[in-house]
Design a protein around this motif. Structure first.
Motif, PDB file in Angstrom:
ATOM      1  N   ILE A  77      47.226  45.967  46.404  1.00 33.10           N
ATOM      2  CA  ILE A  77      47.278  46.258  47.792  1.00 33.10           C
ATOM      3  C   ILE A  77      48.409  45.248  48.437  1.00 33.10           C
ATOM      4  O   ILE A  77      48.394  43.961  48.156  1.00 33.10           O
ATOM      5  CB  ILE A  77      45.915  45.622  48.540  1.00 33.10           C
ATOM      6  CG1 ILE A  77      44.867  46.347  48.033  1.00 33.10           C
ATOM      7  CG2 ILE A  77      45.778  45.590  50.119  1.00 33.10           C
ATOM      8  CD1 ILE A  77      43.374  46.078  48.429  1.00 33.10           C
ATOM      9  N   ALA A  78      49.190  45.854  49.321  1.00 31.71           N
ATOM     10  CA  ALA A  78      50.435  44.940  49.834  1.00 31.71           C
ATOM     11  C   ALA A  78      51.136  44.233  48.761  1.00 31.71           C
ATOM     12  O   ALA A  78      51.648  43.071  48.980  1.00 31.71           O
ATOM     13  CB  ALA A  78      49.957  44.004  50.970  1.00 31.71           C
ATOM     14  N   GLY A  79      51.324  44.771  47.633  1.00 32.28           N
ATOM     15  CA  GLY A  79      52.329  44.342  46.538  1.00 32.28           C
ATOM     16  C   GLY A  79      51.713  43.004  45.849  1.00 32.28           C
ATOM     17  O   GLY A  79      52.172  42.622  45.131  1.00 32.28           O
ATOM     18  N   ARG A  80      50.287  43.075  45.807  1.00 33.59           N
ATOM     19  CA  ARG A  80      49.416  41.874  45.070  1.00 33.59           C
ATOM     20  C   ARG A  80      48.348  42.520  44.554  1.00 33.59           C
ATOM     21  O   ARG A  80      47.752  43.479  44.873  1.00 33.59           O
ATOM     22  CB  ARG A  80      49.033  41.001  46.315  1.00 33.59           C
ATOM     23  CG  ARG A  80      50.135  40.205  46.888  1.00 33.59           C
ATOM     24  CD  ARG A  80      49.471  39.060  47.870  1.00 33.59           C
ATOM     25  NE  ARG A  80      49.109  37.998  47.061  1.00 33.59           N
ATOM     26  CZ  ARG A  80      48.606  36.847  47.548  1.00 33.59           C
ATOM     27  NH1 ARG A  80      48.368  36.766  48.763  1.00 33.59           N
ATOM     28  NH2 ARG A  80      48.272  35.755  46.733  1.00 33.59           N
ATOM     29  N   ASN A  81      47.893  42.230  43.307  1.00 34.89           N
ATOM     30  CA  ASN A  81      46.814  42.611  42.456  1.00 34.89           C
ATOM     31  C   ASN A  81      45.502  42.018  43.233  1.00 34.89           C
ATOM     32  O   ASN A  81      45.358  40.729  43.038  1.00 34.89           O
ATOM     33  CB  ASN A  81      46.788  42.278  41.245  1.00 34.89           C
ATOM     34  CG  ASN A  81      47.782  43.068  40.341  1.00 34.89           C
ATOM     35  OD1 ASN A  81      47.929  44.386  40.738  1.00 34.89           O
ATOM     36  ND2 ASN A  81      48.490  42.985  39.426  1.00 34.89           N
ATOM     37  N   VAL A  82      44.680  42.713  43.856  1.00 33.96           N
ATOM     38  CA  VAL A  82      43.250  42.147  44.367  1.00 33.96           C
ATOM     39  C   VAL A  82      42.106  42.619  43.599  1.00 33.96           C
ATOM     40  O   VAL A  82      41.841  43.902  43.268  1.00 33.96           O
ATOM     41  CB  VAL A  82      43.195  42.670  45.558  1.00 33.96           C
ATOM     42  CG1 VAL A  82      41.891  42.071  46.427  1.00 33.96           C
ATOM     43  CG2 VAL A  82      44.339  42.225  46.559  1.00 33.96           C
ATOM     44  N   PRO A  83      41.380  41.855  42.804  1.00 37.35           N
ATOM     45  CA  PRO A  83      40.287  42.042  42.125  1.00 37.35           C
ATOM     46  C   PRO A  83      39.293  42.896  42.866  1.00 37.35           C
ATOM     47  O   PRO A  83      39.203  42.698  44.117  1.00 37.35           O
ATOM     48  CB  PRO A  83      39.836  40.475  41.692  1.00 37.35           C
ATOM     49  CG  PRO A  83      40.827  39.814  41.822  1.00 37.35           C
ATOM     50  CD  PRO A  83      41.642  40.022  42.934  1.00 37.35           C
TER      51      PRO A  83
END
Length: 74
Positions: A7-13
């Motif tokens: 999400i938005a270039g970041r990995n979100v658990p």
């Protein structure tokens, strides 16, 4: 652990997404319930033809509310 979403270039658990969803839903319910409790019932306007009549109506309403309060306590 579990998977994650990009999400938005970041990995979100996934558990972060679940916690965020539950918190947002809970805060929404809380806000709606607070708004509903804060509204006080309003009395309709008194359209009396004279000041004596208006005073009588106000006194009658005050007496009736006192009787209701006494009934609630007993």
């Amino acid at each position: 652990m579990g998977g994650s979403y990009l999400i938005a270039g970041r990995n979100v658990p996934t558990h972060y997404l679940a916690i965020t969803t539950l918190a947002t839903f809970g805060l929404g319910i809380f806000a709606v319930s607070r708004r509903a409790k804060s509204k006080k019932p309003t009395t309709p306007p008194i359209n009396a033809s004279s000041s004596d009549e208006e005073a009588f109506i106000k006194e009658f309403i005050k007496h009736a509310e006192e009787q209701d309060k006494n009934k609630e306590h007993h």
